[in-house]
Motif scaffolding. Sequence first.
Motif, PDB file in Angstrom:
ATOM      1  N   ALA A 215     -19.991  -8.135  15.595  1.00  0.00           N
ATOM      2  CA  ALA A 215     -20.915  -8.024  16.746  1.00  0.00           C
ATOM      3  C   ALA A 215     -21.038  -9.390  17.429  1.00  0.00           C
ATOM      4  CB  ALA A 215     -22.283  -7.537  16.282  1.00  0.00           C
ATOM      5  N   TRP A 216     -21.171 -10.430  16.621  1.00  0.00           N
ATOM      6  CA  TRP A 216     -21.267 -11.802  17.170  1.00  0.00           C
ATOM      7  C   TRP A 216     -19.993 -12.149  17.935  1.00  0.00           C
ATOM      8  CZ3 TRP A 216     -24.275 -15.634  18.491  1.00  0.00           C
ATOM      9  CH2 TRP A 216     -23.788 -16.940  18.550  1.00  0.00           C
ATOM     10  N   LYS A 217     -18.834 -11.777  17.332  1.00  0.00           N
ATOM     11  CA  LYS A 217     -17.545 -12.070  17.975  1.00  0.00           C
ATOM     12  C   LYS A 217     -17.464 -11.387  19.335  1.00  0.00           C
ATOM     13  CE  LYS A 217     -13.522 -11.148  15.850  1.00  0.00           C
ATOM     14  NZ  LYS A 217     -12.888 -10.818  14.575  1.00  0.00           N
ATOM     15  N   ARG A 218     -17.844 -10.104  19.376  1.00  0.00           N
ATOM     16  CA  ARG A 218     -17.767  -9.360  20.652  1.00  0.00           C
ATOM     17  C   ARG A 218     -18.755  -9.908  21.673  1.00  0.00           C
ATOM     18  NH1 ARG A 218     -16.061  -3.153  19.734  1.00  0.00           N
ATOM     19  NH2 ARG A 218     -14.699  -3.517  17.953  1.00  0.00           N
ATOM     20  N   ARG A 219     -19.970 -10.210  21.205  1.00  0.00           N
ATOM     21  CA  ARG A 219     -21.009 -10.659  22.148  1.00  0.00           C
ATOM     22  C   ARG A 219     -20.663 -12.018  22.761  1.00  0.00           C
ATOM     23  NH1 ARG A 219     -23.456 -10.620  25.921  1.00  0.00           N
ATOM     24  NH2 ARG A 219     -25.713 -10.733  26.299  1.00  0.00           N
ATOM     25  N   THR A 220     -19.977 -12.842  21.984  1.00  0.00           N
ATOM     26  CA  THR A 220     -19.720 -14.208  22.457  1.00  0.00           C
ATOM     27  C   THR A 220     -18.316 -14.356  23.064  1.00  0.00           C
ATOM     28  OG1 THR A 220     -19.026 -14.861  20.221  1.00  0.00           O
ATOM     29  CG2 THR A 220     -21.317 -15.261  20.805  1.00  0.00           C
ATOM     30  N   ALA A 221     -17.515 -13.286  23.017  1.00  0.00           N
ATOM     31  CA  ALA A 221     -16.113 -13.371  23.458  1.00  0.00           C
ATOM     32  C   ALA A 221     -15.985 -13.741  24.939  1.00  0.00           C
ATOM     33  CB  ALA A 221     -15.401 -12.062  23.171  1.00  0.00           C
ATOM     34  N   GLY A 222     -16.827 -13.154  25.766  1.00  0.00           N
ATOM     35  CA  GLY A 222     -16.628 -13.338  27.210  1.00  0.00           C
ATOM     36  C   GLY A 222     -17.488 -14.425  27.836  1.00  0.00           C
ATOM     37  N   ILE A 223     -17.997 -15.327  27.039  1.00  0.00           N
ATOM     38  CA  ILE A 223     -18.886 -16.356  27.598  1.00  0.00           C
ATOM     39  C   ILE A 223     -18.076 -17.287  28.507  1.00  0.00           C
ATOM     40  CG2 ILE A 223     -20.348 -18.362  27.047  1.00  0.00           C
ATOM     41  CD1 ILE A 223     -21.169 -16.916  24.486  1.00  0.00           C
ATOM     42  N   PRO A 224     -18.446 -17.359  29.797  1.00  0.00           N
ATOM     43  CA  PRO A 224     -17.657 -18.169  30.725  1.00  0.00           C
ATOM     44  C   PRO A 224     -17.393 -19.598  30.247  1.00  0.00           C
ATOM     45  CG  PRO A 224     -19.163 -16.804  31.963  1.00  0.00           C
ATOM     46  CD  PRO A 224     -19.511 -16.602  30.506  1.00  0.00           C
ATOM     47  N   LEU A 225     -18.389 -20.242  29.635  1.00  0.00           N
ATOM     48  CA  LEU A 225     -18.170 -21.631  29.220  1.00  0.00           C
ATOM     49  C   LEU A 225     -17.369 -21.747  27.916  1.00  0.00           C
ATOM     50  CD1 LEU A 225     -21.358 -23.540  30.437  1.00  0.00           C
ATOM     51  CD2 LEU A 225     -19.012 -23.817  31.230  1.00  0.00           C
ATOM     52  N   GLY A 226     -16.920 -20.624  27.376  1.00  0.00           N
ATOM     53  CA  GLY A 226     -15.861 -20.646  26.376  1.00  0.00           C
ATOM     54  C   GLY A 226     -16.218 -20.934  24.945  1.00  0.00           C
TER      55      GLY A 226
END
Length: 264
Positions: A215-226
Amino acid sequence: MSRRLEKRTALITGAASGIGAACARRLAAEGARLLLADLDGAGAEKLAGELGQASVQADVTRAADIERMVDAAWERWGRLDVLVNNAGIVQVKPLLEITEDDWDRIMRVNLRAAFFVLQAVARRMVRQAPIPGSELRGKLIHTASIAAYRGGQPLLGHYSASKAGLVSVSRTAAQVLAPHRITSNCMCPGAVDTPMWKQIDADWTTLEGWERGEAWKRRTAGIPLGRPEVAEDLTGLAVFLASADSDYMTGQAVKVDGGLVMGD
Ligand SMILES: NC(=O)c1ccc[n+]([C@@H]2O[C@H](COP(=O)([O-])OP(=O)(O)OC[C@H]3O[C@@H](n4cnc5c(N)ncnc54)[C@H](O)[C@@H]3O)[C@@H](O)[C@H]2O)c1
């Protein structure tokens, strides 16, 4: 370090862990004098010991504890310059399964307690002299969330509502307290790597039948600042909101989320 908060006094709730603890470390490094409050009194005491600051055990859902906590600040300093109203809890549950007890538990901490902490502090702040060297009497900072935006998160219906409510309360306070020269603003973190998100991941992965961490991986995958957010990412904003640099700013909710939610 610039010590932008030299001699300012601050009460931080939920200070034993995560964002509250990171803010405590940074505010202390900037010269502030702190009272660290938490349900976890031992955790608050340990951090306060490390930082050479004071602590108080308090459950912010209890009126008597709020009074005792606020008394402790005034007994110590005779005033309070900054409140970091940060204690909060979360629960991951599908909208159709949230019970009345679930709703009440989340609201009791995140909205009701945050409101009465704000009120107890503001009642005293309105009677105190301005912060030395400032036109303001005090500064209220509340930890809301990006969950307050974009219609909330699918599995955080009650949590999202509590944080939207907190933004609303902060803005009402900003209006009402402006004539008293007290400001009120919210910090809105994104998905931050703290014990709270460990719980979100554990509950969410259980619901979906995923591997722990997914869940953490999916939630943080698309964060623009990477990269995922850490508690320290909030501390620059906390210092700004506690410092004279933000004195002409009130009623705002500022997102620090790596660009997850852009705009309103
Ligand atoms: N972690 C995130 O991704 C995230 C995102 C947005 C907003 N937030 C908000 O940031 C704030 C801090 O969260 P965190 O991630 O550091 O969580 P955390 O669980 O690491 O820390 C929360 C602290 O609040 C304390 N607390 C809980 N209930 C309390 C009560 N009744 N009285 C006193 N203290 C109490 C806990 O003991 C704990 O020390 C919360 O308001 C949370 O909703 C967190």
